[in-house]
Design an enzyme around this catalytic site. Structure first.
Site, mmCIF file in Angstrom:
data_model
loop_
_atom_site.group_PDB
_atom_site.id
_atom_site.type_symbol
_atom_site.label_atom_id
_atom_site.label_comp_id
_atom_site.label_asym_id
_atom_site.label_seq_id
_atom_site.Cartn_x
_atom_site.Cartn_y
_atom_site.Cartn_z
ATOM 1 N N CYS A 146 -9.649 4.282 7.145
ATOM 2 C CA CYS A 146 -11.115 4.330 7.148
ATOM 3 C C CYS A 146 -11.764 3.617 5.962
ATOM 4 C CB CYS A 146 -11.604 5.770 7.253
ATOM 5 S SG CYS A 146 -11.002 6.894 6.001
ATOM 6 N N ARG A 181 -4.247 -1.843 -5.646
ATOM 7 C CA ARG A 181 -3.225 -2.126 -4.638
ATOM 8 C C ARG A 181 -2.547 -0.840 -4.188
ATOM 9 N NH1 ARG A 181 1.023 -5.707 -6.709
ATOM 10 N NH2 ARG A 181 -0.696 -7.086 -7.276
ATOM 11 N N SER A 182 -3.331 0.204 -4.052
ATOM 12 C CA SER A 182 -2.782 1.458 -3.554
ATOM 13 C C SER A 182 -2.388 1.285 -2.093
ATOM 14 C CB SER A 182 -3.811 2.580 -3.685
ATOM 15 O OG SER A 182 -4.911 2.341 -2.819
ATOM 16 N N ASP A 204 -3.031 -5.308 -9.549
ATOM 17 C CA ASP A 204 -2.737 -3.959 -10.003
ATOM 18 C C ASP A 204 -2.243 -4.036 -11.449
ATOM 19 O OD1 ASP A 204 -0.053 -4.637 -10.001
ATOM 20 O OD2 ASP A 204 0.557 -3.078 -8.591
ATOM 21 N N PHE A 269 -15.444 0.642 -4.860
ATOM 22 C CA PHE A 269 -15.162 1.768 -3.970
ATOM 23 C C PHE A 269 -14.547 2.952 -4.710
ATOM 24 C CE2 PHE A 269 -11.221 -0.785 -3.454
ATOM 25 C CZ PHE A 269 -10.246 0.176 -3.655
#
Length: 322
Positions: A146, A181-182, A204, A269
């Site tokens: 999402c 970069r999760s 990252d 975000f």
């Protein structure tokens, strides 16, 4: 001569059409969908997100149930929610353990109830650019994570996607920097943007990777390479980018404003504020948070899960009647 300040775009403005979409969809149902949120950490940001989700659900016609549990009881609660026919969607507020145990828990969520699109089935489709669950019929839409999907919708709203170009190629020629970069947001976001034609620089703490789409479009795969050398630093790459996206969960982190080219589109975000206020003088468009868009997309995913279940039921009935 001073330059004009850019515009700050609020997430509530971008979220509105998606909220209207899910309100309309719920009205067509003969029941009120129920979303369960499982909270097993002490993260204030997760609690805040849960509160936002609860308020949004109630205002748009959904039931929302927050279940707060000890992390060692999370697995049991998750299995119980999977088996509960009154539960239509499940989300877990990660991280919980902060290791591979979290990946196990992600896969434990039933694909039929995974509103965040974290199940391997959905990740596989995302990374291979597969849009449907039931080829060649193509009736059941695959679920996308999402938050990355919310980011795509934001970029469409801001005009980054070129509607003149063919669908699936509308980011051609765009360079995008993603500072995160999760496995839940940053990596799938980079893949989505690369699949749409962008060159994505994924940053990252360890290195910078470049995501691009492969030359053979029939393969539906993006390419990832490690970038090494003095020419491949944030200081060198950021000024070249059309879009800069950050998601660093730390109040101490600030993206250097001096690296942002005038007119760049800037989006944050993270629940933390990754930019100083001076960014408003540099960015062409600035989106300081995206939470309301993410929740609207999450509920849109829930509606899709319900639609997919209905399609499967109809197909099963057709098979039985033959």
């Amino acid at each position: 001569m001073s330059r004009p300040a850019g515009r700050t775009i609020l997430a509530s403005t971008i979220a509105k059409p998606f909220q209207e979409e899910v309100i309309s969809a719920v009205k067509k149902l003969n029941f009120k969908p129920t979303l369960v949120g499982l909270l097993a950490n002490e993260d204030p940001a997760a609690k805040m997100y849960a509160n936002w989700t609860s308020k949004t659900c109630e205002s748009l016609g959904f039931n929302y149930k927050l279940i707060e549990v000890n992390k060692n009881e999370l697995e049991t609660s998750l299995i119980k929610a999977n088996r509960d026919d009154d539960v239509n969607g499940i989300m877990v507020y990660f991280p919980v353990f902060g290791d591979k145990q979290d990946q196990y828990l992600q896969q434990l969520i039933s694909p039929e109830k995974d509103v965040e699109g974290l199940n391997f089935l959905y990740y596989h489709n995302l990374y291979h650019n597969v849009r449907f669950l039931d080829p060649p019929r193509n009736q059941q839409k695959s679920i996308l994570p999402c938050t990355p999907l919310a980011m795509v919708k934001i970029l469409e709203y801001l005009g980054v996607y070129n509607k003149i170009l063919p669908y699936g190629n509308r980011l051609y020629g765009k360079k995008i920097l993603v500072v995160n970069r999760s496995e839940i947001v940053g990596r799938p976001l980079a893949a989505l943007l690369a699949n749409d034609g962008a060159t994505v620089y994924s940053v990252d703490i360890n290195n910078i990777q470049q995501f691009t789409r492969g030359d053979d479009l029939s393969e539906h795969r993006h390419l990832v390479v490690d970038l090494n050398g003095d020419d491949y630093t944030v200081e060198k790459l950021a000024p070249q980018c059309d879009v800069i996206i950050t998601g660093v969960p730390s109040e101490n982190y600030k993206f250097p404003t001096n690296l942002v080219r005038h007119g760049t589109i800037v989006i944050n975000f993270s629940s933390s504020k990754n930019f100083d206020d001076e960014i408003k003088q540099k960015a062409g468009l600035y989106v300081p948070s995206i939470g309301k868009v993410t929740i609207a997309i999450l509920l849109r995913n829930l509606i899709r899960l319900i639609d997919n279940k209905k399609i499967r039921a109809n197909e099963a009935n057709e098979e039985t009647s033959r």
